[in-house]
Design an enzyme around this catalytic site. Structure first.
Site, short mmCIF file in Angstrom:
data_model
loop_
_atom_site.label_atom_id
_atom_site.label_comp_id
_atom_site.label_asym_id
_atom_site.label_seq_id
_atom_site.Cartn_x
_atom_site.Cartn_y
_atom_site.Cartn_z
N GLN A 51 0.81 -1.23 0.00
CA GLN A 51 0.00 0.00 0.00
C GLN A 51 0.84 1.27 0.00
O GLN A 51 0.34 2.33 -0.33
CB GLN A 51 -0.94 0.01 1.22
CG GLN A 51 -2.02 -1.04 1.15
CD GLN A 51 -2.85 -1.04 2.41
OE1 GLN A 51 -2.48 -1.64 3.40
NE2 GLN A 51 -3.96 -0.33 2.39
N CYS A 91 -10.67 -0.22 4.02
CA CYS A 91 -9.27 -0.33 3.62
C CYS A 91 -8.73 1.07 3.38
O CYS A 91 -9.41 1.88 2.76
CB CYS A 91 -9.16 -1.16 2.34
SG CYS A 91 -7.49 -1.30 1.71
N HIS A 133 -6.48 -9.85 5.50
CA HIS A 133 -6.69 -8.72 4.59
C HIS A 133 -5.34 -8.19 4.09
O HIS A 133 -5.15 -7.92 2.90
CB HIS A 133 -7.48 -7.64 5.35
CG HIS A 133 -7.68 -6.34 4.64
ND1 HIS A 133 -8.92 -5.84 4.30
CD2 HIS A 133 -6.79 -5.40 4.21
CE1 HIS A 133 -8.77 -4.67 3.69
NE2 HIS A 133 -7.49 -4.37 3.63
N GLU A 134 -4.37 -8.06 5.01
CA GLU A 134 -3.05 -7.52 4.63
C GLU A 134 -2.27 -8.51 3.77
O GLU A 134 -1.54 -8.10 2.86
CB GLU A 134 -2.23 -7.14 5.87
CG GLU A 134 -2.86 -6.16 6.84
CD GLU A 134 -3.42 -4.91 6.20
OE1 GLU A 134 -3.00 -4.53 5.10
OE2 GLU A 134 -4.32 -4.31 6.81
N HIS A 137 -3.23 -8.06 0.34
CA HIS A 137 -2.53 -6.92 -0.29
C HIS A 137 -1.19 -7.37 -0.87
O HIS A 137 -0.80 -6.94 -1.97
CB HIS A 137 -2.27 -5.81 0.72
CG HIS A 137 -3.41 -4.86 0.94
ND1 HIS A 137 -3.99 -4.15 -0.09
CD2 HIS A 137 -4.07 -4.49 2.07
CE1 HIS A 137 -4.96 -3.38 0.42
NE2 HIS A 137 -5.04 -3.58 1.72
NI NI Z 1 -6.36 -2.66 3.12
#
Ligand code: NI
Length: 179
Positions: A51, A91, A133-134, A137
């Protein structure tokens, strides 16, 4: 410490598959500190290196109420998962959007810590959801990928529109943390 810029959907760089960290050196530790600072300021409860446009397998998280329990996971690998947890997820890369996603409620994890040691740990509930969730990513995947095409297109249009008009998305449902 430095606050880093967070990429936003549909930036194609969010689709990059991250590479394993080979050596945990001072550069990696500095990045972890910067990522934590960025996550706390956002504010969010988790952040993946992807991110902030660094494509290595590292994520940070803090799901505590007091915001005093920073966790860093390097080269995380899920060994076991069980149970089902359905949560409204947000997010930091998809600002202002919250949608229900189902994930495992309990995970067992192997990762490397900031001392370069391999450790096994367990997580459940919000932390388990956050880590899954990470890790997504790091694989170039976003929570909106779990939604229908129609819903995802609507989200994309809404974000593009709010970016064009320069007005930030209102925080509609602050009850859900952004991860
Ligand atoms: Ni996220």
């Amino acid at each position: 410490m430095a606050k880093l810029q967070i990429l936003e959907y549909p930036d194609p760089r969010l689709r990059t598959v991250a590479k394993p960290v080979e050596v945990v050196d001072e550069q990696i530790r500095q990045l972890a500190r910067d990522m934590l600072e960025t996550m706390y300021e956002a504010p969010g409860i988790g952040l993946a290196a992807t991110q902030v446009d660094v494509h290595i397998r590292m994520l940070v998280a803090d799901v505590s109420e007091e915001r005093d329990d920073p966790r860093v996971f390097i080269n995380p690998e899920i060994l076991e998962k069980d149970g089902v947890e359905a949560m409204d997820e947000g997010c930091l890369s998809v600002p202002g959007i919250y949608e229900r996603v189902e994930r495992a409620d309990h995970i067992r994890l192997r990762s490397t810590n900031l001392d370069g040691e391999t450790v096994e740990s367990e997580a459940e509930g919000l932390l388990a959801v956050c880590i899954q969730h990470e890790i997504d990513h790091l694989e170039g995947k976003l929570f909106v990928d779990y939604l229908s095409d129609l819903k995802r297109q609507r989200i994309r249009k809404r974000l593009e529109k709010s970016r064009r008009s320069q007005t930030p998305e209102p925080v509609v449902r602050a009850r859900s943390p952004a991860i």
